[in-house]
Design an enzyme around this catalytic site. Structure first.
Site, PDB file in Angstrom:
ATOM      1  N   ASP A 139       0.820  -1.213   0.000  1.00  0.00           N
ATOM      2  CA  ASP A 139       0.000   0.000   0.000  1.00  0.00           C
ATOM      3  C   ASP A 139       0.853   1.262   0.000  1.00  0.00           C
ATOM      4  O   ASP A 139       0.389   2.336   0.395  1.00  0.00           O
ATOM      5  CB  ASP A 139      -0.917   0.016   1.229  1.00  0.00           C
ATOM      6  CG  ASP A 139      -2.204  -0.764   1.009  1.00  0.00           C
ATOM      7  OD1 ASP A 139      -2.416  -1.242  -0.115  1.00  0.00           O
ATOM      8  OD2 ASP A 139      -2.984  -0.907   1.968  1.00  0.00           O
ATOM      9  N   ASP A 292      -7.164  -7.058  13.850  1.00  0.00           N
ATOM     10  CA  ASP A 292      -6.740  -8.375  14.299  1.00  0.00           C
ATOM     11  C   ASP A 292      -7.564  -8.853  15.500  1.00  0.00           C
ATOM     12  O   ASP A 292      -8.036  -9.992  15.530  1.00  0.00           O
ATOM     13  CB  ASP A 292      -5.252  -8.360  14.646  1.00  0.00           C
ATOM     14  CG  ASP A 292      -4.842  -7.132  15.448  1.00  0.00           C
ATOM     15  OD1 ASP A 292      -5.732  -6.384  15.902  1.00  0.00           O
ATOM     16  OD2 ASP A 292      -3.628  -6.923  15.631  1.00  0.00           O
TER      17      ASP A 292
END
Length: 564
Positions: A139, A292
């Site tokens: 990214d 997460d």
């Protein structure tokens, strides 16, 4: 003009130089004496009880964790015996086809200094090359860095490694968006498991051979989490303090959660997921900055279990600048609090897990460790140590044990960790400073305030400092010049040299942290007040804490001083 002169004389005579001024100040002190006991002291008393209650809650949880880790170490079986485990071997007839197809994802963004480390480590995994797909999810916003990463992928691809370089048009969802997008590619459909490594993580070659068998032979397991180890823990005091804090998380919290509840928060990296579990839990979501933990909680609510392998360790890098560390801690404190706000009712209403597991997740995992833990250190130390003498005198009515109760969580945690004795006191002072920052981030997460979704990539330096130090040694220059701040050229006049440090500070205004500086100044005056009027020598602690707050406010926490 005459009228103005007479009015000024009237004010001077009646309010400045006369009895009017004394009468006014006397009235102010009289009003203060009236409201101090019923209002100010009453409010502070409530705050003391609240802080003490939170402190008691945290102490009980730490005692529970301490008892849990003792039982785990003495009586619990190791993961290899609690679950079915059998190493996967290459069959002479079937070849490598009995090895499951594994995807390795490496999300990164502008990781100029460390991208080679993670890519090289992933390509060095001792897993059959025809059963391994490595996916670099880049990214990066810098075209030159993207080009370097792509060339590195092509270099490994030329060696026969199945490595795919993937980019996106935008950074929607940040890391969660990249991981989610990576699982959509056609070549991933046949993969059963996905290992995730951040850009600075270096798994050992046998990582998959030690982790994957748990998932292959235990259909109820969704996640295998490895422990982090740090290549730069001894670089400076800042990294050493981080290691001391994180060691408790891994050696106690993760171990106990895995052994007793088969649940813990995924650490976002150095873990292997069953892709079917990810899909069943609803995939990656970017509603918070802890994607997460979000996935781990949702998977657990659907009945999936996790296992933590303390002896399976992956090398990584700790933030070595205070600025990077602050951004990381903001995300780690704000994200869980915001996730708690979003998921608490979902957990309560869930019918697939037991009542006691719900209690553990809501109370212990979220409320105590992600909310209370940050607030206790800050609120307790503020109330007990950071107030003028009259307040300390008021609290002393409860007795000395009550005043020092906030230190009990620290003492318990230190006993559980077995930390370096020579760094314990500084570690406590440092944690007190960071508790201010974490409490602020926690409140932002709970209230969904302005910076709730702020995501700043943690800066990683890789071998940059080592290379600069080597160059300095080669050129016979001082290594201190590596860390020296740029200085403003005011001139060669000796009379102006004293301005150089201040000019340097102004040039590096982003290093100033006004919240920490403000508390440092407040503590300094409290220390002075106690030195003049106090009898219990609290000023010693106050001045030490003042010093720690001020060096944090100027951004100099352990960035140069070595830890040993």
């Amino acid at each position: 003009m005459a009228e103005e002169s007479s009015s000024k004389n009237f004010i001077t005579e009646n309010f400045i130089g006369g009895y009017g001024y004394e009468e006014i100040t006397g009235q102010i002190w009289k009003m203060w004496g009236i409201i101090k006991a019923p209002v100010v002291v009453a409010v502070l008393k409530v705050m003391v009880y609240v802080a003490s209650t939170m402190c008691f809650i945290l102490s009980i949880d730490l005692l529970y964790m301490g008892l849990g880790i003792i039982l785990v170490k003495l009586f619990w079986k190791k993961p290899e015996k609690r679950y079915k485990f059998q190493a996967i071997q290459q069959d002479p007839e079937m070849g490598s086809s009995n090895f499951p197809l594994v995807l390795v994802q490496i999300p990164m963004c502008n990781e100029e200094q460390v991208y080679k480390i993670s890519i090289g480590a992933a390509c060095g995994l001792s897993w059959p090359s025809d059963r391994l797909v490595i996916q670099v999810l880049d990214d990066s916003t810098d075209p030159s860095i993207k080009q370097m990463i792509e060339l590195e992928c092509e270099r490994w691809a030329s060696k026969g490694i199945d490595i795919r370089y993937q980019t996106r048009e935008n950074r929607t969802g940040y890391k969660a968006g990249a991981l989610k997008e990576g699982l959509k590619h056609n070549y991933v459909k046949h993969c059963k498991y996905v290992a995730i490594f951040d850009a600075d993580y270096q798994p050992e070659p046998d990582f998959l051979r030690r982790a994957i068998p748990f998932l292959v032979h235990n259909s109820e397991l969704a996640l295998v989490q490895a422990r982090w180890r740090y290549v730069n823990a001894d670089e400076c005091l800042l990294t050493r303090m981080q290691e001391m804090s994180l060691d408790y998380h891994f050696t106690v919290e993760q171990e106990v959660g895995s052994a007793t509840h088969a649940f813990f928060g995924f650490n976002g990296t150095a873990g292997v997921w069953r892709i079917a579990a990810i899909n069943e839990a609803g995939g990656w979501k970017d509603r918070t900055t802890v994607e997460d933990m979000d996935l781990a909680v949702r998977a657990s609510l659907r009945g999936w279990k996790f296992v933590y392998l303390g002896d399976l360790q992956v090398k990584s890098e700790l933030p070595s600048t205070f600025k990077a560390f602050r951004f990381q801690q903001h995300r780690w404190s704000c994200g869980p609090a915001n996730l708690f706000r979003k998921m608490v009712m979902e957990i309560i209403k869930n019918k697939k897990v037991t009542f006691w597991k719900k209690v553990y997740v809501i109370y212990s995992f979220f409320f105590v460790r992600k909310v209370i833990a940050h607030m206790v250190t800050f609120s307790s130390t503020v109330l007990y140590f950071r107030s003028p003498y009259w307040f300390l005198k008021f609290m002393s009515q409860f007795g000395e044990p009550f005043i020092f109760l906030p230190l009990s969580p620290f003492s318990i945690q230190l006993e559980l960790q077995g930390l370096s004795i020579h760094l314990l006191f500084y570690w406590i002072l440092f944690e007190n400073v960071m508790s201010l920052h974490r409490t602020k981030a926690t409140l932002i997460g709970l209230l969904e305030a302005g910076r709730v979704n702020e995501w700043v990539v943690t800066e990683k330096l890789g071998d940059v400092l080592k290379k600069k130090a080597a160059e300095a040694a080669k050129n016979k220059t001082s290594t201190k010049s590596i860390f020296r701040l740029p200085r403003l050229k005011i001139g060669d006049s000796p009379d102006m040299r004293f301005l150089l440090p201040f000019a340097s500070m102004l040039l590096n205004i982003d290093r100033l942290h006004l919240l920490e500086l403000g508390f440092g100044v407040f503590l300094f005056f409290c220390g002075c007040y106690d030195f003049v009027h106090g009898k219990n020598n609290y000023f010693i602690y106050l001045f030490l804490q003042t010093f720690t707050f001020l060096i944090a406010g100027f951004g100099y926490v352990g960035t140069i001083i070595p830890s040993s």
